[in-house]
Design a protein around this motif. Structure first.
Motif, PDB file in Angstrom:
ATOM      1  N   LEU A  70      63.959  82.494  49.164  1.00 22.91           N
ATOM      2  CA  LEU A  70      64.094  84.190  49.797  1.00 22.91           C
ATOM      3  C   LEU A  70      65.408  84.279  50.371  1.00 22.91           C
ATOM      4  CD1 LEU A  70      62.683  86.762  50.592  1.00 22.91           C
ATOM      5  CD2 LEU A  70      61.894  85.708  52.631  1.00 22.91           C
ATOM      6  N   LEU A  71      65.948  83.329  51.307  1.00 25.97           N
ATOM      7  CA  LEU A  71      67.201  83.284  51.977  1.00 25.97           C
ATOM      8  C   LEU A  71      68.247  83.210  51.041  1.00 25.97           C
ATOM      9  CD1 LEU A  71      66.732  81.314  55.211  1.00 25.97           C
ATOM     10  CD2 LEU A  71      66.472  83.707  54.881  1.00 25.97           C
ATOM     11  N   LEU A  72      68.108  82.449  49.872  1.00 20.42           N
ATOM     12  CA  LEU A  72      69.440  82.207  49.012  1.00 20.42           C
ATOM     13  C   LEU A  72      69.560  83.498  48.329  1.00 20.42           C
ATOM     14  CD1 LEU A  72      68.985  78.529  47.936  1.00 20.42           C
ATOM     15  CD2 LEU A  72      70.919  79.495  49.298  1.00 20.42           C
ATOM     16  N   VAL A  73      68.509  84.187  47.652  1.00 20.02           N
ATOM     17  CA  VAL A  73      68.495  85.200  46.765  1.00 20.02           C
ATOM     18  C   VAL A  73      68.961  86.468  47.399  1.00 20.02           C
ATOM     19  CG1 VAL A  73      67.141  86.731  45.301  1.00 20.02           C
ATOM     20  CG2 VAL A  73      67.045  84.128  45.233  1.00 20.02           C
ATOM     21  N   LEU A  74      68.392  86.521  48.909  1.00 24.20           N
ATOM     22  CA  LEU A  74      68.850  87.854  49.674  1.00 24.20           C
ATOM     23  C   LEU A  74      70.095  87.471  50.006  1.00 24.20           C
ATOM     24  CD1 LEU A  74      67.373  90.017  51.021  1.00 24.20           C
ATOM     25  CD2 LEU A  74      66.956  88.792  53.231  1.00 24.20           C
ATOM     26  N   ALA A  75      70.470  86.549  50.335  1.00 26.54           N
ATOM     27  CA  ALA A  75      72.017  86.556  50.603  1.00 26.54           C
ATOM     28  C   ALA A  75      73.005  86.606  49.412  1.00 26.54           C
ATOM     29  CB  ALA A  75      72.458  85.009  51.280  1.00 26.54           C
ATOM     30  N   THR A  76      72.432  86.413  48.042  1.00 25.30           N
ATOM     31  CA  THR A  76      73.297  86.540  47.125  1.00 25.30           C
ATOM     32  C   THR A  76      73.241  88.074  46.412  1.00 25.30           C
ATOM     33  OG1 THR A  76      72.878  84.143  46.282  1.00 25.30           O
ATOM     34  CG2 THR A  76      73.571  85.766  44.493  1.00 25.30           C
ATOM     35  N   THR A  77      72.081  88.541  46.518  1.00 21.74           N
ATOM     36  CA  THR A  77      71.757  90.041  45.780  1.00 21.74           C
ATOM     37  C   THR A  77      71.774  91.102  46.996  1.00 21.74           C
ATOM     38  OG1 THR A  77      69.629  89.784  45.656  1.00 21.74           O
ATOM     39  CG2 THR A  77      70.638  89.019  43.959  1.00 21.74           C
ATOM     40  N   SER A  78      71.234  90.539  48.231  1.00 23.13           N
ATOM     41  CA  SER A  78      71.168  91.755  49.343  1.00 23.13           C
ATOM     42  C   SER A  78      69.760  92.741  48.579  1.00 23.13           C
ATOM     43  CB  SER A  78      72.306  92.476  49.799  1.00 23.13           C
ATOM     44  OG  SER A  78      73.508  91.730  49.947  1.00 23.13           O
ATOM     45  N   VAL A  79      69.115  92.291  48.005  1.00 18.11           N
ATOM     46  CA  VAL A  79      67.965  93.205  47.496  1.00 18.11           C
ATOM     47  C   VAL A  79      66.489  92.475  47.835  1.00 18.11           C
ATOM     48  CG1 VAL A  79      66.836  94.289  45.653  1.00 18.11           C
ATOM     49  CG2 VAL A  79      69.310  94.304  45.658  1.00 18.11           C
ATOM     50  N   ALA A  80      65.980  92.875  48.773  1.00 16.57           N
ATOM     51  CA  ALA A  80      64.789  92.272  49.547  1.00 16.57           C
ATOM     52  C   ALA A  80      63.410  92.005  48.474  1.00 16.57           C
ATOM     53  CB  ALA A  80      64.284  92.995  50.697  1.00 16.57           C
ATOM     54  N   PRO A  81      63.418  93.297  47.470  1.00 19.46           N
ATOM     55  CA  PRO A  81      61.939  93.203  46.651  1.00 19.46           C
ATOM     56  C   PRO A  81      62.464  92.074  45.660  1.00 19.46           C
ATOM     57  CG  PRO A  81      62.596  95.379  46.921  1.00 19.46           C
ATOM     58  CD  PRO A  81      63.706  94.592  47.729  1.00 19.46           C
ATOM     59  N   VAL A  82      63.595  91.877  45.104  1.00 20.73           N
ATOM     60  CA  VAL A  82      64.036  90.853  44.093  1.00 20.73           C
ATOM     61  C   VAL A  82      64.041  89.484  44.747  1.00 20.73           C
ATOM     62  CG1 VAL A  82      65.881  90.006  42.538  1.00 20.73           C
ATOM     63  CG2 VAL A  82      65.447  92.544  42.811  1.00 20.73           C
ATOM     64  N   ALA A 233      57.197  84.512  31.376  1.00 20.77           N
ATOM     65  CA  ALA A 233      58.658  84.111  31.847  1.00 20.77           C
ATOM     66  C   ALA A 233      59.945  85.008  31.179  1.00 20.77           C
ATOM     67  CB  ALA A 233      59.092  82.931  31.207  1.00 20.77           C
ATOM     68  N   ALA A 234      59.496  85.804  30.031  1.00 20.23           N
ATOM     69  CA  ALA A 234      60.766  86.783  29.566  1.00 20.23           C
ATOM     70  C   ALA A 234      60.939  87.861  30.576  1.00 20.23           C
ATOM     71  CB  ALA A 234      60.048  87.331  28.170  1.00 20.23           C
ATOM     72  N   PRO A 235      60.103  88.820  31.117  1.00 19.12           N
ATOM     73  CA  PRO A 235      60.767  89.799  31.811  1.00 19.12           C
ATOM     74  C   PRO A 235      61.459  89.257  33.349  1.00 19.12           C
ATOM     75  CG  PRO A 235      58.287  89.813  31.702  1.00 19.12           C
ATOM     76  CD  PRO A 235      58.737  88.684  30.929  1.00 19.12           C
ATOM     77  N   TRP A 236      60.908  88.213  33.803  1.00 15.64           N
ATOM     78  CA  TRP A 236      61.651  87.555  34.896  1.00 15.64           C
ATOM     79  C   TRP A 236      62.922  86.858  34.654  1.00 15.64           C
ATOM     80  CZ3 TRP A 236      59.486  89.801  38.785  1.00 15.64           C
ATOM     81  CH2 TRP A 236      58.364  90.193  38.708  1.00 15.64           C
ATOM     82  N   VAL A 237      63.206  86.410  33.401  1.00 13.84           N
ATOM     83  CA  VAL A 237      64.354  85.928  33.155  1.00 13.84           C
ATOM     84  C   VAL A 237      65.374  87.013  32.973  1.00 13.84           C
ATOM     85  CG1 VAL A 237      65.645  84.879  31.228  1.00 13.84           C
ATOM     86  CG2 VAL A 237      63.429  83.796  31.841  1.00 13.84           C
ATOM     87  N   VAL A 238      64.792  87.932  32.313  1.00 16.77           N
ATOM     88  CA  VAL A 238      65.753  89.334  32.206  1.00 16.77           C
ATOM     89  C   VAL A 238      66.136  89.715  33.518  1.00 16.77           C
ATOM     90  CG1 VAL A 238      65.894  91.590  31.552  1.00 16.77           C
ATOM     91  CG2 VAL A 238      64.802  90.150  29.984  1.00 16.77           C
ATOM     92  N   LEU A 239      65.260  89.839  34.640  1.00 12.64           N
ATOM     93  CA  LEU A 239      65.557  90.308  36.059  1.00 12.64           C
ATOM     94  C   LEU A 239      66.556  89.158  36.508  1.00 12.64           C
ATOM     95  CD1 LEU A 239      64.973  91.958  38.326  1.00 12.64           C
ATOM     96  CD2 LEU A 239      63.185  90.385  39.015  1.00 12.64           C
ATOM     97  N   ALA A 240      66.403  87.793  36.452  1.00 13.47           N
ATOM     98  CA  ALA A 240      67.474  86.973  36.963  1.00 13.47           C
ATOM     99  C   ALA A 240      68.740  87.412  36.297  1.00 13.47           C
ATOM    100  CB  ALA A 240      66.945  85.533  36.567  1.00 13.47           C
ATOM    101  N   MET A 241      68.931  87.576  34.978  1.00 13.10           N
ATOM    102  CA  MET A 241      70.173  87.889  34.261  1.00 13.10           C
ATOM    103  C   MET A 241      70.714  89.280  34.855  1.00 13.10           C
ATOM    104  SD  MET A 241      69.212  86.934  30.523  1.00 13.10           S
ATOM    105  CE  MET A 241      71.096  87.474  30.051  1.00 13.10           C
ATOM    106  N   LEU A 242      69.874  90.106  35.340  1.00 14.22           N
ATOM    107  CA  LEU A 242      70.399  91.245  35.870  1.00 14.22           C
ATOM    108  C   LEU A 242      70.602  91.242  37.051  1.00 14.22           C
ATOM    109  CD1 LEU A 242      67.560  94.102  34.833  1.00 14.22           C
ATOM    110  CD2 LEU A 242      70.054  93.813  34.219  1.00 14.22           C
ATOM    111  N   ALA A 243      70.343  90.216  37.835  1.00 19.68           N
ATOM    112  CA  ALA A 243      70.750  89.935  39.287  1.00 19.68           C
ATOM    113  C   ALA A 243      72.280  89.264  39.305  1.00 19.68           C
ATOM    114  CB  ALA A 243      69.990  88.655  40.034  1.00 19.68           C
TER     115      ALA A 243
END
Length: 289
Positions: A70-82, A233-243
């Motif tokens: 949670l802290l790593l992704v939040l620090a990277t993207t600054s998007v809390a829902p993601v 896995a497919a939609p979340w891989v796409v979301l990770a690429m969008l991040a």
């Protein structure tokens, strides 16, 4: 003074007699002990080969993974829902790993149990006592089962209590097939007779046929489980690429974006569980714990 001491001793004796007549009643168990989620989690840890890890440690690991991601992704993207979505996946990952490993190990042991039962039957036919026939599996049995039966042999040499050693063996195995074998041997030990060899041969035949049937069904239905995993896995891989693109991921920082993620996560979870329910064979439960 002598009369006083005699009176006190008499009074103490009468009090002890009266006290011994009121034995505290133990709660009567009207049925088998109810299996709790902690019991199931402990069984899965043992089946996965993590005997030294307790349920609390696993839950703590899930919580730590959740917070770190949670802290790593939040620090990277600054998007809390993601960040929350990926943190939930990371928090569930240790539990999923344990369950997957336990499932594979149960399938592996299912192939080994008939050979173990055959070894016990051979020992009994050779004139070994039942505890000795069980103990020799620690030296000549299947590799994965040797530690549990070696510990049983050590317990029996130390205590000589066959029933208590069987209970501890069940705890070490934490396996439905192991429970059936242990209870069959317990009944054979208590009842006695000359049908132990026939019982073991029948059990070995049943276990071998059950393992062969389950292997065929799992091979045929494996594509359903793999398709479910790929679809999840497919939609979340796409979301990770969008991040990796801040201008694309910023759309999910709004209320509408958060609702889209929540709806997608709910649909994904329901569809995945439904696909698993359709495609996966039911697992044996420990009804003889």
């Amino acid at each position: 003074m002598t009369g006083t001491y005699v009176g006190l001793l008499l009074g103490c004796g009468l009090f002890c007699v009266w006290w011994s007549m009121w034995v505290p009643s133990e709660p009567v168990r009207t049925g088998p002990r109810r299996t709790t989620p902690a019991d199931r989690l402990r069984d899965e840890l043992v089946q996965a080969g993590y005997e030294s890890v307790g349920p609390r440690s696993l839950v703590t690991g899930c919580a730590v993974a959740f917070v770190v991601v949670l802290l790593l992704v939040l620090a990277t993207t600054s998007v809390a829902p993601v960040a929350l979505c990926f943190a939930l996946m990371a928090g569930y990952a240790p539990l999923a790993l344990v369950r997957s490993r336990a499932r594979r190990r149960r399938a592996s042991l299912r192939e080994l149990w008939p050979d173990a039962v055959d070894n016990i039957a051979s020992g009994v036919r050779a004139g070994l006592a039942l505890p000795e026939a069980l103990g020799q599996l620690g030296r000549r049995g299947p590799e994965e089962l040797r530690p549990a039966f070696a510990a049983f042999a050590e317990d029996y040499r130390t205590t000589g209590r066959f029933q208590d050693c069987l209970d501890r063996l069940k705890e070490r195995l934490s396996d439905p097939v192991g429970d059936r074998l242990v209870e069959s041997l317990r009944i054979a030990r208590e009842v006695g007779g000359s049908d132990l060899g026939r019982l073991l041969r029948t059990l070995s035949t049943f276990l071998r046929e059950d393992a062969r049937t389950r292997a065929e069904l799992e091979t045929r239905q494996g594509w359903t489980v793999n398709a479910a995993r790929l679809a999840v896995a497919a939609p979340w891989v796409v979301l990770a690429m969008l991040a990796t693109r801040p201008e694309s991921i910023s759309a999910y920082s709004t209320t509408t974006g958060a609702l889209v993620l929540a709806a997608g996560a709910a649909v994904t979870l329901v569809a995945y569980r439904l696909m698993l329910h359709i495609g996966r064979l039911p697992e044996d439960e420990r009804v003889l714990r």
